[in-house]
Design a protein around this motif. Structure first.
Motif, PDB file in Angstrom:
ATOM      1  N   ALA A  61       0.831  -1.210   0.000  1.00 62.86           N
ATOM      2  CA  ALA A  61       0.000   0.000   0.000  1.00 62.86           C
ATOM      3  C   ALA A  61       0.864   1.258   0.000  1.00 62.86           C
ATOM      4  O   ALA A  61       0.572   2.230  -0.709  1.00 62.86           O
ATOM      5  CB  ALA A  61      -0.936  -0.015   1.207  1.00 62.86           C
ATOM      6  N   ARG A  62       1.926   1.257   0.791  1.00 61.59           N
ATOM      7  CA  ARG A  62       2.824   2.425   0.837  1.00 61.59           C
ATOM      8  C   ARG A  62       3.449   2.702  -0.518  1.00 61.59           C
ATOM      9  O   ARG A  62       3.588   3.859  -0.925  1.00 61.59           O
ATOM     10  CB  ARG A  62       3.927   2.195   1.870  1.00 61.59           C
ATOM     11  CG  ARG A  62       3.644   2.741   3.250  1.00 61.59           C
ATOM     12  CD  ARG A  62       4.876   2.695   4.116  1.00 61.59           C
ATOM     13  NE  ARG A  62       6.004   3.422   3.539  1.00 61.59           N
ATOM     14  CZ  ARG A  62       7.218   3.445   4.055  1.00 61.59           C
ATOM     15  NH1 ARG A  62       7.485   2.765   5.162  1.00 61.59           N
ATOM     16  NH2 ARG A  62       8.186   4.137   3.485  1.00 61.59           N
ATOM     17  N   ARG A  63       3.816   1.640  -1.223  1.00 65.73           N
ATOM     18  CA  ARG A  63       4.501   1.822  -2.498  1.00 65.73           C
ATOM     19  C   ARG A  63       3.547   2.247  -3.613  1.00 65.73           C
ATOM     20  O   ARG A  63       3.938   2.982  -4.520  1.00 65.73           O
ATOM     21  CB  ARG A  63       5.213   0.524  -2.909  1.00 65.73           C
ATOM     22  CG  ARG A  63       6.403   0.173  -2.049  1.00 65.73           C
ATOM     23  CD  ARG A  63       7.210  -0.964  -2.638  1.00 65.73           C
ATOM     24  NE  ARG A  63       6.485  -2.231  -2.643  1.00 65.73           N
ATOM     25  CZ  ARG A  63       6.480  -3.102  -1.635  1.00 65.73           C
ATOM     26  NH1 ARG A  63       7.150  -2.834  -0.508  1.00 65.73           N
ATOM     27  NH2 ARG A  63       5.826  -4.243  -1.727  1.00 65.73           N
ATOM     28  N   VAL A  64       2.302   1.805  -3.544  1.00 67.99           N
ATOM     29  CA  VAL A  64       1.382   1.979  -4.669  1.00 67.99           C
ATOM     30  C   VAL A  64       0.423   3.153  -4.502  1.00 67.99           C
ATOM     31  O   VAL A  64       0.180   3.900  -5.461  1.00 67.99           O
ATOM     32  CB  VAL A  64       0.574   0.679  -4.899  1.00 67.99           C
ATOM     33  CG1 VAL A  64      -0.508   0.892  -5.959  1.00 67.99           C
ATOM     34  CG2 VAL A  64       1.508  -0.460  -5.294  1.00 67.99           C
ATOM     35  N   ILE A  65      -0.126   3.340  -3.306  1.00 76.57           N
ATOM     36  CA  ILE A  65      -1.212   4.306  -3.126  1.00 76.57           C
ATOM     37  C   ILE A  65      -0.655   5.692  -2.853  1.00 76.57           C
ATOM     38  O   ILE A  65       0.203   5.877  -1.975  1.00 76.57           O
ATOM     39  CB  ILE A  65      -2.137   3.873  -1.971  1.00 76.57           C
ATOM     40  CG1 ILE A  65      -2.747   2.500  -2.285  1.00 76.57           C
ATOM     41  CG2 ILE A  65      -3.249   4.907  -1.754  1.00 76.57           C
ATOM     42  CD1 ILE A  65      -3.534   1.899  -1.136  1.00 76.57           C
ATOM     43  N   ARG A  66      -1.155   6.664  -3.581  1.00 77.68           N
ATOM     44  CA  ARG A  66      -0.766   8.059  -3.389  1.00 77.68           C
ATOM     45  C   ARG A  66      -1.839   8.770  -2.579  1.00 77.68           C
ATOM     46  O   ARG A  66      -2.988   8.912  -3.024  1.00 77.68           O
ATOM     47  CB  ARG A  66      -0.562   8.741  -4.748  1.00 77.68           C
ATOM     48  CG  ARG A  66       0.617   8.198  -5.529  1.00 77.68           C
ATOM     49  CD  ARG A  66       0.824   8.972  -6.838  1.00 77.68           C
ATOM     50  NE  ARG A  66      -0.251   8.707  -7.781  1.00 77.68           N
ATOM     51  CZ  ARG A  66      -0.255   7.689  -8.631  1.00 77.68           C
ATOM     52  NH1 ARG A  66       0.736   6.824  -8.649  1.00 77.68           N
ATOM     53  NH2 ARG A  66      -1.267   7.534  -9.473  1.00 77.68           N
ATOM     54  N   ALA A  67      -1.467   9.192  -1.375  1.00 79.09           N
ATOM     55  CA  ALA A  67      -2.432   9.850  -0.488  1.00 79.09           C
ATOM     56  C   ALA A  67      -1.697  10.749   0.492  1.00 79.09           C
ATOM     57  O   ALA A  67      -0.544  10.481   0.863  1.00 79.09           O
ATOM     58  CB  ALA A  67      -3.253   8.811   0.280  1.00 79.09           C
ATOM     59  N   ASP A  68      -2.387  11.804   0.935  1.00 75.46           N
ATOM     60  CA  ASP A  68      -1.813  12.718   1.924  1.00 75.46           C
ATOM     61  C   ASP A  68      -1.950  12.186   3.343  1.00 75.46           C
ATOM     62  O   ASP A  68      -1.107  12.469   4.194  1.00 75.46           O
ATOM     63  CB  ASP A  68      -2.506  14.085   1.834  1.00 75.46           C
ATOM     64  CG  ASP A  68      -2.297  14.753   0.490  1.00 75.46           C
ATOM     65  OD1 ASP A  68      -1.204  14.582  -0.097  1.00 75.46           O
ATOM     66  OD2 ASP A  68      -3.219  15.444   0.012  1.00 75.46           O
ATOM     67  N   ARG A  69      -3.022  11.440   3.581  1.00 72.70           N
ATOM     68  CA  ARG A  69      -3.306  10.933   4.929  1.00 72.70           C
ATOM     69  C   ARG A  69      -3.732   9.482   4.827  1.00 72.70           C
ATOM     70  O   ARG A  69      -4.441   9.093   3.890  1.00 72.70           O
ATOM     71  CB  ARG A  69      -4.402  11.766   5.589  1.00 72.70           C
ATOM     72  CG  ARG A  69      -4.895  11.246   6.944  1.00 72.70           C
ATOM     73  CD  ARG A  69      -5.851  12.252   7.587  1.00 72.70           C
ATOM     74  NE  ARG A  69      -6.630  11.685   8.683  1.00 72.70           N
ATOM     75  CZ  ARG A  69      -6.176  11.496   9.912  1.00 72.70           C
ATOM     76  NH1 ARG A  69      -4.920  11.829  10.194  1.00 72.70           N
ATOM     77  NH2 ARG A  69      -6.942  10.982  10.863  1.00 72.70           N
ATOM     78  N   TYR A  70      -3.306   8.663   5.779  1.00 70.15           N
ATOM     79  CA  TYR A  70      -3.620   7.238   5.765  1.00 70.15           C
ATOM     80  C   TYR A  70      -4.156   6.849   7.135  1.00 70.15           C
ATOM     81  O   TYR A  70      -3.506   7.080   8.154  1.00 70.15           O
ATOM     82  CB  TYR A  70      -2.372   6.424   5.438  1.00 70.15           C
ATOM     83  CG  TYR A  70      -2.658   5.111   4.759  1.00 70.15           C
ATOM     84  CD1 TYR A  70      -2.479   4.957   3.392  1.00 70.15           C
ATOM     85  CD2 TYR A  70      -3.114   4.015   5.489  1.00 70.15           C
ATOM     86  CE1 TYR A  70      -2.739   3.747   2.756  1.00 70.15           C
ATOM     87  CE2 TYR A  70      -3.376   2.808   4.879  1.00 70.15           C
ATOM     88  CZ  TYR A  70      -3.195   2.675   3.507  1.00 70.15           C
ATOM     89  OH  TYR A  70      -3.460   1.479   2.881  1.00 70.15           O
ATOM     90  N   VAL A  71      -5.350   6.267   7.159  1.00 71.80           N
ATOM     91  CA  VAL A  71      -5.966   5.794   8.401  1.00 71.80           C
ATOM     92  C   VAL A  71      -6.130   4.289   8.295  1.00 71.80           C
ATOM     93  O   VAL A  71      -6.789   3.783   7.385  1.00 71.80           O
ATOM     94  CB  VAL A  71      -7.333   6.460   8.643  1.00 71.80           C
ATOM     95  CG1 VAL A  71      -7.965   5.919   9.930  1.00 71.80           C
ATOM     96  CG2 VAL A  71      -7.191   7.975   8.713  1.00 71.80           C
ATOM     97  N   MET A  72      -5.523   3.572   9.214  1.00 70.20           N
ATOM     98  CA  MET A  72      -5.599   2.112   9.224  1.00 70.20           C
ATOM     99  C   MET A  72      -6.500   1.647  10.358  1.00 70.20           C
ATOM    100  O   MET A  72      -6.368   2.096  11.498  1.00 70.20           O
ATOM    101  CB  MET A  72      -4.205   1.517   9.401  1.00 70.20           C
ATOM    102  CG  MET A  72      -4.196   0.006   9.620  1.00 70.20           C
ATOM    103  SD  MET A  72      -2.544  -0.584  10.063  1.00 70.20           S
ATOM    104  CE  MET A  72      -2.964  -2.121  10.902  1.00 70.20           C
ATOM    105  N   THR A  73      -7.408   0.745  10.038  1.00 71.96           N
ATOM    106  CA  THR A  73      -8.222   0.115  11.069  1.00 71.96           C
ATOM    107  C   THR A  73      -7.404  -0.981  11.720  1.00 71.96           C
ATOM    108  O   THR A  73      -7.117  -2.012  11.117  1.00 71.96           O
ATOM    109  CB  THR A  73      -9.515  -0.460  10.474  1.00 71.96           C
ATOM    110  OG1 THR A  73     -10.248   0.598   9.853  1.00 71.96           O
ATOM    111  CG2 THR A  73     -10.369  -1.087  11.554  1.00 71.96           C
TER     112      THR A  73
END
Length: 286
Positions: A81-93
């Motif tokens: 997910a870190r390598r592929v997804i482009r996002a400013d904020r990440y919330v993990m359940t």
């Protein structure tokens, strides 16, 4: 309009969180393996998050303001997910099970588990290993995301009851006790923290739109033990004391989370007494 990606979100409280984000007017994209249709009014992408190339192809050039990751269980999944997804904020359940190695008689604050050494060489693809190391997988996944570039928060979710619960854990109690059978418990079952499916969906939607970072515990006020659950179900509960293979939610350690950080950030939790009876009756009606 804020763009949100939800990984998972096809059932139970994850689906509820998607619906709340959609109803709040956010631009929601749901990505999962397609085992169930996504709620109406959202973009639905189908991919296996364990397939890095497939995930990259499904997302294309998309970027997001925030990700809500409902289905991350291992450091390998977190790394993809870190390598592929482009996002400013990440919330993990995440889960209350990250505290499974803690022994204390006081409510567990987030600081008791901060970082876990990451070992990508463990057999994370083995379902039996993953089930036996559920808390460790979540701890390591939290660490992987915390080391990334995106602003990161993890929601450590209490044991969830109520709603369309597919786990069968509360059903185990209700069906056995209603039939006059005994439930298997420890000699001195200790309490833990619980939350209704409706409330954790509310919390996840709220956390996705917030801007805090780091871990946060999420659970209703009012700890419950296996004895409390049985008393809420039956006026004359029967028990069998065993050393292993106890009923769900029978704990031999104090497993209550401190939720003061979440309340300090502005979320108001209910009390278990507000909804436990409803959750029990929902099982009986299903």
């Amino acid at each position: 309009m804020k763009k949100v990606l939800v990984l998972g979100g096809s059932r139970y409280f994850g689906r509820g969180a998607v619906e709340r984000l959609r109803d709040a007017g956010l631009d929601v994209t749901v990505l999962n393996r397609g085992s169930a249709p996504a709620p109406s009014g959202v973009i639905h992408l189908i991919a296996d998050r364990d397939d890095e190339a497939g995930l990259k192809a499904a997302l294309g050039s998309r970027s997001f303001d925030v990700v809500l990751d409902q289905v991350c269980y291992t450091p390998l999944q977190a790394g993809i997910a870190r390598r592929v997804i482009r996002a400013d904020r990440y919330v993990m359940t995440s889960t209350i099970e990250v505290y499974d190695q803690i022994r204390t008689d006081a409510p567990m604050a987030e600081s008791l588990v901060s970082r876990s050494p990451v070992d990508a060489g463990l057999p994370w693809h083995d379902e039996n290993f993953l089930e036996a190391h559920y808390g460790e997988g979540k701890r390591q996944a939290e660490t992987v995301f915390a080391d990334g570039d995106a602003s990161f928060a993890s929601v450590r979710v209490a044991h969830v009851l109520g709603g369309d619960d597919f786990t069968g854990r509360l059903r185990h109690y209700v069906e056995r006790l209603d039939a006059g059978d005994a439930v298997e418990i420890h000699a001195e079952p200790r309490p833990s923290t619980f939350i209704h499916a409706r409330e954790i969906a509310d919390f996840l939607a709220w956390a996705t739109q917030a801007d805090f970072t780091g871990p946060v515990n999420a659970g209703s006020h009012g700890e419950l033990s296996a004895l409390d659950l049985t008393a809420a179900i039956s006026a004359e509960p029967r028990f069998e004391v065993v050393e292993r293979d106890t009923s769900p939610f029978s704990f031999d350690r104090y497993a209550v989370m401190d939720t003061s950080r979440a309340t300090g950030l502005g979320f108001s939790f209910s009390s278990t007494t507000d909804w436990l009876g409803e959750a029990i009756e929902d099982v009986r009606k299903a």
